[in-house]
Design an enzyme around this catalytic site. Structure first.
Site, PDB file in Angstrom:
ATOM      1  N   GLU A  80     -24.794 -49.477   1.132  1.00  0.00           N
ATOM      2  CA  GLU A  80     -24.696 -50.050   2.468  1.00  0.00           C
ATOM      3  C   GLU A  80     -25.928 -49.717   3.308  1.00  0.00           C
ATOM      4  O   GLU A  80     -26.344 -48.566   3.394  1.00  0.00           O
ATOM      5  CB  GLU A  80     -23.436 -49.566   3.175  1.00  0.00           C
ATOM      6  N   ARG A  90      -8.334 -55.679  10.133  1.00  0.00           N
ATOM      7  CA  ARG A  90      -7.532 -56.813   9.650  1.00  0.00           C
ATOM      8  C   ARG A  90      -6.143 -56.367   9.256  1.00  0.00           C
ATOM      9  O   ARG A  90      -5.165 -57.117   9.392  1.00  0.00           O
ATOM     10  CB  ARG A  90      -8.245 -57.473   8.466  1.00  0.00           C
ATOM     11  N   CYS A 143     -13.907 -47.788   6.401  1.00  0.00           N
ATOM     12  CA  CYS A 143     -15.165 -47.444   5.729  1.00  0.00           C
ATOM     13  C   CYS A 143     -16.345 -47.507   6.706  1.00  0.00           C
ATOM     14  O   CYS A 143     -17.131 -46.570   6.811  1.00  0.00           O
ATOM     15  CB  CYS A 143     -15.405 -48.371   4.545  1.00  0.00           C
ATOM     16  N   HIS A 166     -20.044 -48.631  -1.336  1.00  0.00           N
ATOM     17  CA  HIS A 166     -18.789 -49.280  -1.686  1.00  0.00           C
ATOM     18  C   HIS A 166     -18.749 -49.523  -3.191  1.00  0.00           C
ATOM     19  O   HIS A 166     -19.771 -49.834  -3.803  1.00  0.00           O
ATOM     20  CB  HIS A 166     -18.657 -50.622  -0.958  1.00  0.00           C
TER      21      HIS A 166
END
Length: 214
Positions: A80, A90, A143, A166
Site C-alpha cells: 500500500e 461498508r 485496514c 494487503h
C-alpha cells in the site's frame, strides 16, 4: 536486539480465520538483518485496533512496522502506497461500530504516504516469484484506519519506517468464494520475511514503474 513489529488481524466479515495473522504469527521470534520480529494480532475494531497498535509501539519502540491485512478478492500481495484520513465503513466492525465519513485523526492531514521502500520491495518479491503489486488504496475500513494511525503515530518516532500490506484469501477461504484468488499463508510468510529484509537494508528506494492507469 532491535525489533520489527508485524501485525495481523483477527477474523472478520463472517470468516473463521484471517491469513494475515497466520502469516505474521509464523515469523514471531525470527531474526532478520539483526532485528527480531515480534507479531501482534489486532482486533478488527476501529477503536480497539488503535489502542492495541499504540500499546505495541510503546512496548517495543520498533525500528520497522509493517501491518498486514486481508483483502479478499485481490490476486496479489498489495504493497500500500497511501493511507487516507477517512473512515467509511461498508460493514460494521467486530464490535458493531460502523462510522461513515469520519476522520481517522481530526488533527491529521488528508493522507500519509508509506515510508517503506515500496519499489525495492516490489522488485525483490517479483524476482523471487511472489505475486506482488503496488496498491494506491487501502480502502476506508479498519485496514486503512490502522495504516493511517500508524503513520500518524510514527511522526513521533524519527527514523522508524512503517507501512501496510494487503494479502489475498487463503486457499481454504477462497474455496468458499467461487472464483476468488488465493495465496497460502506459508507463502505470504516467506514473502513478508523477504520484504522485512529489504525494508531494513535498502536506504533509498529504486526507480521503477508501479503505478496504475485507473
Amino acid at each position: 536486539m532491535p525489533h520489527v513489529l508485524l501485525t495481523g488481524f483477527a477474523p472478520f466479515g463472517g470468516e473463521s480465520t484471517n491469513p494475515s495473522w497466520e502469516a505474521v504469527q509464523a515469523l514471531e521470534g525470527e531474526v532478520v538483518a539483526g532485528h527480531r520480529i515480534v507479531a501482534r494480532c489486532l482486533p478488527v475494531e476501529f477503536d480497539a485496533s488503535l489502542h492495541a497498535l499504540q500499546h505495541a509501539l510503546d512496548e517495543l519502540v520498533p525500528s520497522l512496522v509493517i501491518c498486514v491485512g486481508q483483502a479478499g478478492g485481490r490476486a496479489q500481495m498489495s504493497l500500500e502506497r497511501v493511507a487516507i484520513n477517512v473512515i467509511d465503513a461498508r460493514i460494521p466492525d467486530n464490535a458493531g461500530a460502523q462510522p461513515i465519513d469520519e476522520p481517522v485523526a481530526a488533527d491529521g492531514p488528508a493522507a500519509y504516504f508509506t515510508s517503506l521502500p515500496l519499489k525495492a520491495m516490489l522488485a525483490a518479491l517479483r524476482n523471487a516469484g511472489f505475486p506482488a503489486e503496488i496498491s494506491q488504496t487501502a480502502g476506508t475500513y479498519v485496514c486503512n484506519h490502522v495504516f493511517y494511525a500508524l503513520m500518524h503515530a510514527l511522526r513521533g518516532l524519527p527514523g522508524v519506517r512503517g507501512g501496510f500490506v494487503h494479502i489475498p484469501y487463503s486457499p481454504a477461504q477462497a474455496a468458499l468464494h467461487a472464483g476468488a484468488p488465493s495465496l497460502p499463508s506459508t507463502v505470504v510468510a516467506q514473502a513478508l520475511r523477504l520484504a522485512v529484509g529489504i525494508a531494513l537494508t535498502v536506504e533509498h528506494d529504486v526507480w521503477m514503474g508501479g503505478g496504475a492507469t485507473h
